[in-house]
Design an enzyme around this catalytic site. Structure first.
Site, short mmCIF file in Angstrom:
data_model
loop_
_atom_site.label_atom_id
_atom_site.label_comp_id
_atom_site.label_asym_id
_atom_site.label_seq_id
_atom_site.Cartn_x
_atom_site.Cartn_y
_atom_site.Cartn_z
N GLY A 142 51.64 -4.12 -19.10
CA GLY A 142 51.03 -5.38 -19.50
C GLY A 142 51.95 -6.03 -20.54
O GLY A 142 53.12 -5.64 -20.69
N ALA B 229 51.99 -5.80 -23.82
CA ALA B 229 52.47 -4.88 -24.85
C ALA B 229 53.55 -3.96 -24.29
O ALA B 229 54.62 -3.78 -24.90
CB ALA B 229 51.31 -4.06 -25.41
N SER C 191 46.54 -8.42 -19.30
CA SER C 191 47.51 -9.44 -19.72
C SER C 191 47.67 -10.50 -18.64
O SER C 191 47.69 -11.70 -18.92
CB SER C 191 48.88 -8.81 -20.00
OG SER C 191 48.75 -7.82 -20.98
N GLN D 281 43.79 -16.11 -19.93
CA GLN D 281 43.80 -17.54 -19.61
C GLN D 281 44.14 -18.37 -20.84
O GLN D 281 45.08 -19.16 -20.85
CB GLN D 281 42.41 -17.97 -19.12
CG GLN D 281 41.93 -17.25 -17.90
CD GLN D 281 40.45 -17.51 -17.63
OE1 GLN D 281 39.71 -17.96 -18.50
NE2 GLN D 281 40.02 -17.23 -16.42
N GLY D 282 43.33 -18.17 -21.89
CA GLY D 282 43.33 -19.06 -23.05
C GLY D 282 44.69 -19.23 -23.70
O GLY D 282 45.24 -20.33 -23.76
N ARG E 125 32.56 -15.02 -31.39
CA ARG E 125 32.12 -14.41 -30.13
C ARG E 125 30.95 -13.44 -30.27
O ARG E 125 30.06 -13.41 -29.44
CB ARG E 125 33.28 -13.61 -29.53
CG ARG E 125 34.14 -14.45 -28.69
CD ARG E 125 35.18 -13.62 -28.01
NE ARG E 125 36.15 -14.55 -27.48
CZ ARG E 125 37.31 -14.20 -26.97
NH1 ARG E 125 37.66 -12.95 -26.92
NH2 ARG E 125 38.12 -15.11 -26.51
N GLU F 262 46.28 -3.27 -26.60
CA GLU F 262 44.82 -3.10 -26.74
C GLU F 262 44.38 -1.65 -26.87
O GLU F 262 43.29 -1.38 -27.38
CB GLU F 262 44.12 -3.76 -25.53
CG GLU F 262 42.63 -3.86 -25.73
CD GLU F 262 41.91 -4.61 -24.62
OE1 GLU F 262 42.52 -5.47 -23.96
OE2 GLU F 262 40.72 -4.31 -24.42
N SER G 17 44.71 -11.24 -29.56
CA SER G 17 45.13 -10.01 -28.89
C SER G 17 46.53 -10.13 -28.31
O SER G 17 47.37 -9.24 -28.47
CB SER G 17 44.14 -9.68 -27.78
OG SER G 17 44.67 -8.66 -27.00
N LEU G 18 46.80 -11.25 -27.63
CA LEU G 18 48.15 -11.41 -27.07
C LEU G 18 49.17 -11.43 -28.19
O LEU G 18 50.28 -10.92 -28.06
CB LEU G 18 48.22 -12.69 -26.23
CG LEU G 18 47.36 -12.72 -24.95
CD1 LEU G 18 47.58 -14.02 -24.18
CD2 LEU G 18 47.65 -11.54 -24.04
C1 LIG Z 1 40.14 -12.04 -18.26
C2 LIG Z 1 40.77 -11.84 -19.60
C3 LIG Z 1 41.22 -12.94 -20.31
C4 LIG Z 1 41.81 -12.77 -21.56
N1 LIG Z 1 42.29 -13.85 -22.23
C5 LIG Z 1 42.94 -13.66 -23.41
C6 LIG Z 1 43.56 -14.74 -24.08
O1 LIG Z 1 43.57 -15.87 -23.61
N2 LIG Z 1 44.18 -14.49 -25.28
C7 LIG Z 1 44.21 -13.24 -25.84
O2 LIG Z 1 44.79 -13.06 -26.91
N3 LIG Z 1 43.64 -12.21 -25.20
C8 LIG Z 1 43.03 -12.37 -24.01
N4 LIG Z 1 42.47 -11.30 -23.38
C9 LIG Z 1 42.71 -9.96 -23.92
C10 LIG Z 1 44.17 -9.61 -23.62
O3 LIG Z 1 44.52 -10.13 -22.38
C11 LIG Z 1 44.38 -8.11 -23.60
O4 LIG Z 1 43.86 -7.54 -24.76
C12 LIG Z 1 45.87 -7.79 -23.54
O5 LIG Z 1 46.46 -8.47 -22.47
C13 LIG Z 1 46.08 -6.30 -23.40
O6 LIG Z 1 47.43 -6.10 -23.10
P1 LIG Z 1 48.00 -4.63 -22.98
O7 LIG Z 1 49.42 -4.78 -22.64
O8 LIG Z 1 47.62 -3.85 -24.16
O9 LIG Z 1 47.16 -4.01 -21.75
P2 LIG Z 1 47.10 -4.48 -20.25
O10 LIG Z 1 47.67 -5.82 -20.06
O11 LIG Z 1 45.72 -4.28 -19.77
O12 LIG Z 1 48.06 -3.45 -19.51
C14 LIG Z 1 47.73 -2.09 -19.40
C15 LIG Z 1 48.78 -1.40 -18.56
O13 LIG Z 1 48.58 0.01 -18.60
C16 LIG Z 1 48.66 0.54 -17.30
N5 LIG Z 1 47.87 1.77 -17.24
C17 LIG Z 1 46.60 1.97 -17.67
N6 LIG Z 1 46.23 3.24 -17.44
C18 LIG Z 1 47.27 3.85 -16.85
C19 LIG Z 1 47.49 5.16 -16.35
N7 LIG Z 1 46.57 6.12 -16.41
N8 LIG Z 1 48.69 5.43 -15.78
C20 LIG Z 1 49.66 4.49 -15.69
N9 LIG Z 1 49.50 3.23 -16.15
C21 LIG Z 1 48.32 2.92 -16.73
C22 LIG Z 1 48.12 -0.57 -16.42
O14 LIG Z 1 48.57 -0.41 -15.10
C23 LIG Z 1 48.73 -1.79 -17.09
O15 LIG Z 1 50.04 -1.98 -16.62
C24 LIG Z 1 41.89 -11.46 -22.12
C25 LIG Z 1 41.43 -10.37 -21.40
C26 LIG Z 1 40.88 -10.55 -20.15
C27 LIG Z 1 40.39 -9.35 -19.40
#
Ligand SMILES: Cc1cc2nc3c(=O)[nH]c(=O)nc-3n(C[C@H](O)[C@H](O)[C@H](O)COP(=O)(O)OP(=O)(O)OC[C@H]3O[C@@H](n4cnc5c(N)ncnc54)[C@H](O)[C@@H]3O)c2cc1C
Length: 513
Positions: A12, A14, A42, A46-47, A267, A352, A368-369
């Site tokens: 994602g 991060a 990620s 949208q926002g 929220r 996250e 969060s982003l």
């Molecule tokens: C619909 C929606 C809209 C949002 N809109 C916003 C916004 O506008 N602004 C904002 O700041 N935040 C927003 N958020 C929150 C934000 O998008 C997330 O908190 C952030 O994108 C998390 O990023 P990340 O890289 O930590 O995790 P993620 O993007 O969820 O990525 C997790 C990764 O880990 C991998 N993974 C997980 N478990 C395993 C495993 N066991 N083995 C191998 N790989 C694994 C997945 O495949 C994925 O690639 C939104 C969230 C959602 C759901």
């Protein structure tokens, strides 16, 4: 010169940011991901990303808004660092090819229009740009589609690789460091804005490796999720920023009488007010009403949301859209510092799945982003030394419970149970019910890990147990954590709950006012 090997679990925002950051320093980088690059939160965002670069804005204002939304439980130093790093993170993204709109959006609890966006598909645009950049500049980064099971840990409290599952086989992959970027936990609930396979795997694996986990009771429920049995998608807060209102089936405004900022209240307050309203007036669903707004503006600012709604038979200019609060974001996670360091040597985390204290007890929208990019860059600044690779004994893989029901049925039961008892409004009886359920499946006869469902179920049981235990422990209400049996804030809980180890030993870190 090539340096040591880093495994990053998660692709994602991060994970990709961390992967590029390490690759730019010459490390060998391997990225593990479930399914594909699009199945994560990620990609769905949208926002936008909150960065205070507007003419009338300042990092000081962003700092204050973040603390206020978080009910001042935030770690001030972390908030300061993150909001200050915002403009650098923004520049980093632009440099990698992300093209932002000229006009940022306004979202709830922000005092300024500071949500930098790429239309209403900000996450997709960011990830696509980063992936293109990676393919062009760092084609050596290896992507492995698989399922993380556990971390390989040496006796000396040091992580030296991962165990993963792919094509019915269990593999061991060694490295000098592991970065967990596995995202949130929404998949443990029946109703969530997350993908259902977002089951907190990284947090569970870190906990099994004895890492410190914190703030797990704080789960944010997004107020406006379109939820039918077949389809779930988020209706961005920016819609309310443009004037959207939450109403009931008679057109009455729900937020009147709950908060002076009405639909733009934080929220936690909007979600809780909606739940209380639905209970009190026996409503199954509420609506997001945009019918009084200009169709042209909606089409130009939210073309994709417009399209999703239309596909489901709703026109934003004519029909109020059915919505309800749904699990959205995990504020808690693996305890990390500003550089993504966990309590275990050579184990890092970002995004996250972590908890550094940025969000307090309620995350400010679009922070969060920001945290994903800031942490992803920061984690890449760690100097990774070679670690001694150890041979791992397969018998150490913890075993799963045998059971009469199949995993899919148990997963379904657990999601419903969590939805009922660990949602916006909680109490002791409901939380205990979850613990009893988890205990039942932990205690039964043991068999070895066999398939994807079992691996994810094991993590879901672990996460449910962690969250329910922390929510039981916090006998008060604060931010997103609301206990109807303890509805007030209690000063003796003004702090963070840290949990560690199989027997869940709790530590309560009380903050100074
Ligand atoms: C619909 C929606 C809209 C949002 N809109 C916003 C916004 O506008 N602004 C904002 O700041 N935040 C927003 N958020 C929150 C934000 O998008 C997330 O908190 C952030 O994108 C998390 O990023 P990340 O890289 O930590 O995790 P993620 O993007 O969820 O990525 C997790 C990764 O880990 C991998 N993974 C997980 N478990 C395993 C495993 N066991 N083995 C191998 N790989 C694994 C997945 O495949 C994925 O690639 C939104 C969230 C959602 C759901």
């Amino acid at each position: 010169m090539k340096k040591n090997t880093i495994i990053i679990v998660g692709a994602g925002l991060a994970g990709l940011t961390a992967a590029i950051s390490f690759a730019e320093k010459g490390y060998i980088v391997k990225v593990l991901l479930k399914d594909n690059i699009q199945t994560n939160s990620s990609y769905r965002a949208q926002g936008g990303i909150a960065v205070s670069i507007g003419k009338d804005d300042s990092t000081e204002k962003h700092f204050k808004d973040t603390l206020k939304a978080g009910h001042f439980l935030n770690k001030r130093q972390i908030v300061k660092e993150n909001v200050l790093a915002g403009s650098k993170a923004y520049g980093w993204l632009v440099e990698k090819g992300v093209v932002f709109d000229e006009v940022p959006a306004l979202e709830a609890a922000h005092s300024q229009r500071r949500v930098q966006r790429c239309g209403d598909i900000t996450g997709k645009e960011m990830l696509s740009a980063l992936k293109r950049y990676q393919e062009e500049k760092h084609p050596d980064i290896e992507f492995i589609e698989c399922l993380l099971i556990d971390l390989i840990k040496e006796k000396s409290d040091c992580v030296s690789g991962v165990i993963y599952f792919q094509d019915d086989t269990i593999y061991h992959l060694y490295s000098d460091a592991v970065v967990l970027a596995t995202g949130g936990i929404g998949g443990i609930f029946y109703k969530s804005s997350n993908f259902q396979r977002q089951t907190g795997d990284g947090i569970a694996a870190a906990w099994r490796s004895d890492a410190k986990i914190t703030d797990m009771e704080f789960i944010q429920f997004h107020p406006t999720v379109f939820c039918t049995d077949n389809k779930r998608f988020l209706l961005s807060e920016a819609l309310r920023g443009e004037g959207g209102r939450i109403v009931d089936d008679n057109g009455n405004r729900v937020m009147e009488g709950f908060h002076s900022d009405l639909d733009l209240a934080p929220r936690d307050i909007v979600s809780r007010s909606m739940e209380i309203y639905m209970k009190k007036f026996h409503k199954e669903t509420l609506y997001l009403d945009m019918t009084h707004l200009d169709k042209k503006v909606m089409l130009s600012r939210f073309p994709n949301i417009y399209k999703y709604c239309k596909e489901e038979g709703y026109l934003l200019e004519k029909d109020p859209i059915p919505v309800r609060p749904a699990a959205h974001y995990s504020i808690g996670g693996i305890k990390v510092d500003s550089y993504g360091r966990t309590s275990i040597k050579n184990l890092f985390a970002c995004g996250e799945c972590t908890s550094a204290g940025f969000h307090g007890s309620n995350r400010l929208a679009s922070n969060s982003l920001l945290e994903c990019v800031v942490q992803g860059i920061a984690v890449g600044k760690n100097k990774i030394d070679s670690s001694e690779k150890v041979r791992f004994n397969c018998d150490n893989i913890r075993k799963l419970s045998d059971r009469s029901k199949n995993s899919k049925e148990i997963i379904d039961d657990l999601r419903h149970l969590n939805q009922e008892n660990m949602g916006v409004i909680r109490n002791k009886k409901g939380l205990k019910r979850i613990l009893e359920f988890c205990e039942r499946y932990r205690e039964e006869k043991e068999i070895s890990l066999v398939n994807r469902d079992n691996i994810e179920l094991r993590n879901m049981l672990c996460l449910s147990r962690l969250i329910a235990s922390c929510a039981l422990y916090r006998e008060e209400s604060r931010g997103v954590h609301y206990r109807e049996d303890f509805p007030q804030e209690d000063e003796s809980f003004f702090g963070h709950i840290v949990v560690q180890g199989e027997d869940l030993s709790f530590e309560k870190l009380i903050k100074k006012r």
